[in-house]
Write a protein that holds these residues in place. Structure first.
Motif, PDB file in Angstrom:
ATOM      1  N   MET B   1       0.835  -1.211   0.000  1.00  0.00           N
ATOM      2  CA  MET B   1       0.000   0.000   0.000  1.00  0.00           C
ATOM      3  C   MET B   1       0.867   1.258   0.000  1.00  0.00           C
ATOM      4  N   ARG B   2       0.448   2.212  -0.768  1.00  0.00           N
ATOM      5  CA  ARG B   2       1.159   3.488  -0.764  1.00  0.00           C
ATOM      6  C   ARG B   2       0.248   4.525  -0.115  1.00  0.00           C
ATOM      7  N   ARG B   3       0.826   5.548   0.398  1.00  0.00           N
ATOM      8  CA  ARG B   3       0.005   6.556   1.075  1.00  0.00           C
ATOM      9  C   ARG B   3      -0.293   7.731   0.156  1.00  0.00           C
ATOM     10  N   ALA B   4      -1.519   8.221   0.221  1.00  0.00           N
ATOM     11  CA  ALA B   4      -1.933   9.337  -0.621  1.00  0.00           C
ATOM     12  C   ALA B   4      -1.119  10.597  -0.306  1.00  0.00           C
ATOM     13  N   SER B   5      -0.475  10.592   0.840  1.00  0.00           N
ATOM     14  CA  SER B   5       0.321  11.785   1.188  1.00  0.00           C
ATOM     15  C   SER B   5       1.660  11.800   0.457  1.00  0.00           C
ATOM     16  N   GLU B   6       2.038  10.650  -0.126  1.00  0.00           N
ATOM     17  CA  GLU B   6       3.266  10.636  -0.930  1.00  0.00           C
ATOM     18  C   GLU B   6       3.026  11.397  -2.234  1.00  0.00           C
ATOM     19  N   SER B   7       4.123  11.819  -2.840  1.00  0.00           N
ATOM     20  CA  SER B   7       4.003  12.467  -4.146  1.00  0.00           C
ATOM     21  C   SER B   7       4.040  11.414  -5.239  1.00  0.00           C
ATOM     22  N   PHE B   8       3.192  11.566  -6.249  1.00  0.00           N
ATOM     23  CA  PHE B   8       3.287  10.677  -7.417  1.00  0.00           C
ATOM     24  C   PHE B   8       2.781  11.420  -8.644  1.00  0.00           C
ATOM     25  N   ILE B   9       3.032  10.799  -9.800  1.00  0.00           N
ATOM     26  CA  ILE B   9       2.603  11.396 -11.071  1.00  0.00           C
ATOM     27  C   ILE B   9       1.531  10.495 -11.686  1.00  0.00           C
ATOM     28  N   ALA B  10       0.404  11.088 -12.091  1.00  0.00           N
ATOM     29  CA  ALA B  10      -0.640  10.334 -12.799  1.00  0.00           C
ATOM     30  C   ALA B  10      -0.688  10.861 -14.228  1.00  0.00           C
ATOM     31  N   VAL B  11      -0.708   9.944 -15.201  1.00  0.00           N
ATOM     32  CA  VAL B  11      -0.720  10.348 -16.608  1.00  0.00           C
ATOM     33  C   VAL B  11      -1.937   9.769 -17.318  1.00  0.00           C
ATOM     34  N   GLY B  48      11.610   7.013 -23.194  1.00  0.00           N
ATOM     35  CA  GLY B  48      12.155   8.366 -23.243  1.00  0.00           C
ATOM     36  C   GLY B  48      11.140   9.415 -22.819  1.00  0.00           C
ATOM     37  N   GLN B  49       9.892   9.218 -23.246  1.00  0.00           N
ATOM     38  CA  GLN B  49       8.848  10.180 -22.880  1.00  0.00           C
ATOM     39  C   GLN B  49       8.544  10.118 -21.383  1.00  0.00           C
ATOM     40  N   VAL B  50       8.553   8.906 -20.837  1.00  0.00           N
ATOM     41  CA  VAL B  50       8.325   8.748 -19.402  1.00  0.00           C
ATOM     42  C   VAL B  50       9.455   9.446 -18.623  1.00  0.00           C
ATOM     43  N   ALA B  51      10.687   9.274 -19.096  1.00  0.00           N
ATOM     44  CA  ALA B  51      11.827   9.948 -18.444  1.00  0.00           C
ATOM     45  C   ALA B  51      11.688  11.468 -18.530  1.00  0.00           C
ATOM     46  N   ALA B  52      11.189  11.948 -19.673  1.00  0.00           N
ATOM     47  CA  ALA B  52      11.017  13.395 -19.864  1.00  0.00           C
ATOM     48  C   ALA B  52       9.957  13.955 -18.906  1.00  0.00           C
ATOM     49  N   ILE B  53       8.898  13.161 -18.680  1.00  0.00           N
ATOM     50  CA  ILE B  53       7.866  13.598 -17.716  1.00  0.00           C
ATOM     51  C   ILE B  53       8.486  13.720 -16.330  1.00  0.00           C
ATOM     52  N   ARG B  54       9.318  12.751 -15.966  1.00  0.00           N
ATOM     53  CA  ARG B  54       9.969  12.802 -14.629  1.00  0.00           C
ATOM     54  C   ARG B  54      10.969  13.963 -14.554  1.00  0.00           C
ATOM     55  N   ASP B  55      11.658  14.227 -15.657  1.00  0.00           N
ATOM     56  CA  ASP B  55      12.581  15.378 -15.667  1.00  0.00           C
ATOM     57  C   ASP B  55      11.815  16.655 -15.325  1.00  0.00           C
ATOM     58  N   GLU B  56      10.591  16.726 -15.833  1.00  0.00           N
ATOM     59  CA  GLU B  56       9.824  17.958 -15.656  1.00  0.00           C
ATOM     60  C   GLU B  56       9.092  18.010 -14.308  1.00  0.00           C
ATOM     61  N   LEU B  57       8.507  16.868 -13.895  1.00  0.00           N
ATOM     62  CA  LEU B  57       7.658  16.886 -12.695  1.00  0.00           C
ATOM     63  C   LEU B  57       8.308  16.261 -11.468  1.00  0.00           C
ATOM     64  N   GLY B  58       9.507  15.707 -11.626  1.00  0.00           N
ATOM     65  CA  GLY B  58      10.206  15.109 -10.481  1.00  0.00           C
ATOM     66  C   GLY B  58      10.262  13.598 -10.565  1.00  0.00           C
ATOM     67  N   ASN B  59      11.227  13.022  -9.855  1.00  0.00           N
ATOM     68  CA  ASN B  59      11.468  11.577  -9.932  1.00  0.00           C
ATOM     69  C   ASN B  59      10.552  10.826  -8.962  1.00  0.00           C
ATOM     70  N   HIS B  60       9.268  10.732  -9.328  1.00  0.00           N
ATOM     71  CA  HIS B  60       8.252  10.133  -8.449  1.00  0.00           C
ATOM     72  C   HIS B  60       7.694   8.856  -9.070  1.00  0.00           C
TER      73      HIS B  60
END
Lengths: 294, 294
Positions: B1-11, B48-60
């Motif tokens: 289980m992950r906690r909603a208080s953690e940071s994550f990226i939804a695409v 590459g696109q997934v890596a680019a999203i993380r470059d922009e929004l953080g390594n989550h």
């Protein structure tokens, strides 16, 4: 009035091709077909094409029918209003010159339903005129834009058009379903499944099921869906166009590709199908109109 | 289980574009949108696109939904079977690596009706999960392939898809009607005429009337037909998809272009429309799935 014993040329000039018949003493003595429909011609070349037909078939009077009389054709020939018969169509011929006339289309506007045809009226009125059918009945002409016409006492009293053929072509060529619709269509088990599925009358949902089924199956049985989709589309058309029609029998004016499909769909709906040779009907209609060419 | 208080990226990664949300402490803090849908990507460029999203929004950690999980996407993520809920979808996540997961689609197969969705399920389950809607109801998501889903107790129990949007695009781009369908569509008088005409349930005939009416009119009022055709198509879809549905109220998950059209069609059929913000629903669904990411 012209006599049927004179020689003349009748041309069925559609969107994608034209077929010319030399008619002598009421019978076809020569015919030719060219892939030169109105969609690839320009207005300036029609006179040249008409001259070329005469070079080949003789310098005779010429009756032109079909899209050649539309706004994308040579000259706009207008529409005879329903109820339309040989006499009303003949009286509205567009005379290009003393030896060349274009047959008008037919328009209907009953109960708020506006519809037009152009070219089909020659076959529809030719069939009863030549005794190929009784002078009253329900007629079906499958095609890019299928026509369903109610004929009474040799007159077209009403009709409707279904875009079935065009829709199928769009789906095969440009849609998400294209990859699943590559095979030729046949009146096979898949087609009959489509006819059955069409009874639910939810075409745009039923079409997506083709994609959904392929996604869930995860295999490559794409070929199966072509006849099924055809059954869906033709089944939907037949359901709609038979609505309120008590006719036990339907007269089918069709080419050989679509005839077995529409016959199967009509029989699925409990109708008896009478196949009528559409070229024979066209020549008969042309003769009847020619006799009344003033 | 992950906690909603953690940071994550939804695409939300669809056919024509992708939208990425950085979610921190349960709220969207950053978002970006790119015209890089799966239809223009190749499998080799997704990483590459997934890596680019993380470059922009953080390594989550990253949760990907939509066509990215289809056979034309990055990795095929399968389907959760109806009845489907947050738990069943979360348990079938496709784990690309420990920090990257793709949401499965949802499939149904009730009464012989096979259907699939991919991406829509996040919104559909997110809306009730976040209290934007009750946990039962009829949901409509207009689009290229419109989805109609029945939700009970927070589970998708059944749904169907209508190809309405794709069909309209085909007609506008490639059909004989294209010249008559150039204007933008609005919920205007023409649209309401189309809704009314759609009640006869003979779509392929009704569509040809647009051409017939223009041919008979002989004028250039082509712009009028666009909203009318939209009314015909959406009216047909709504008629079919409301069949047998007793729901007085319909929850509409739509962008701003289609929302007024579908609202008008639903109201024409006597339903009350509740507009739900589809991005809000997507984020809520992503949060709920993320919390159950094992």
């Amino acid at each position: 009035m012209r006599r049927a014993s004179e020689s003349f040329i009748a041309v069925d000039w559609g969107t994608t091709n034209r077929r010319a018949y030399l008619i002598e003493n009421g019978a076809v003595t020569r015919t030719h077909r060219r892939q030169e429909g109105v969609s690839i011609s320009s207005r300036t070349t029609y006179a040249g094409q008409v001259a070329a037909i005469r070079d080949e078939l003789g310098n005779h009077p010429m009756l032109l029918a079909g899209m050649i009389g539309s706004n994308i054709g040579w000259h706009q020939a207008g529409y005879a209003q329903c109820p339309a018969d040989i006499a009303s169509i003949s009286s509205q011929l567009l005379h290009v010159d003393s030896q060349t006339a274009i047959v008008p289309g037919v328009a209907t506007n009953l109960h708020g339903h506006v519809d037009v045809m152009r070219g089909e009226e020659v076959q529809l009125l030719g069939a009863p005129a030549a005794g190929l059918t009784p002078d009253s009945g329900l007629f079906c002409q499958p095609g890019t834009h299928s026509k369903w016409a109610k004929i009474q006492a040799g007159r077209i009293v009403d009709f409707s058009t279904s875009m079935t053929g065009e829709l199928f072509a769009l789906l095969r060529t440009h849609s998400l379903l294209a990859a699943h619709l590559k095979s030729p269509t046949h009146a096979d088990d898949g087609f009959h499944c489509g006819l059955k599925r069409a009874e639910r009358m939810d075409l745009t949902c039923a079409l997506f099921e083709i994609r959904a089924a392929a996604a869930v199956r995860k295999d490559d049985r794409d070929g199966d869906a072509s006849s099924y989709a055809s059954g869906l589309l033709i089944g939907s058309e037949v359901s709609v166009c038979l609505r309120g029609a008590a006719d036990r029998r339907v007269y089918l004016l069709s080419d050989q590709t679509l005839a077995p499909l529409y016959a199967a769909a009509l029989e699925h709906h409990g109708r008896e199908v009478v196949h009528i040779d559409s070229q024979h009907a066209f020549v008969a209609g042309s003769l009847a109109i020619y006799e009344q060419w003033q």
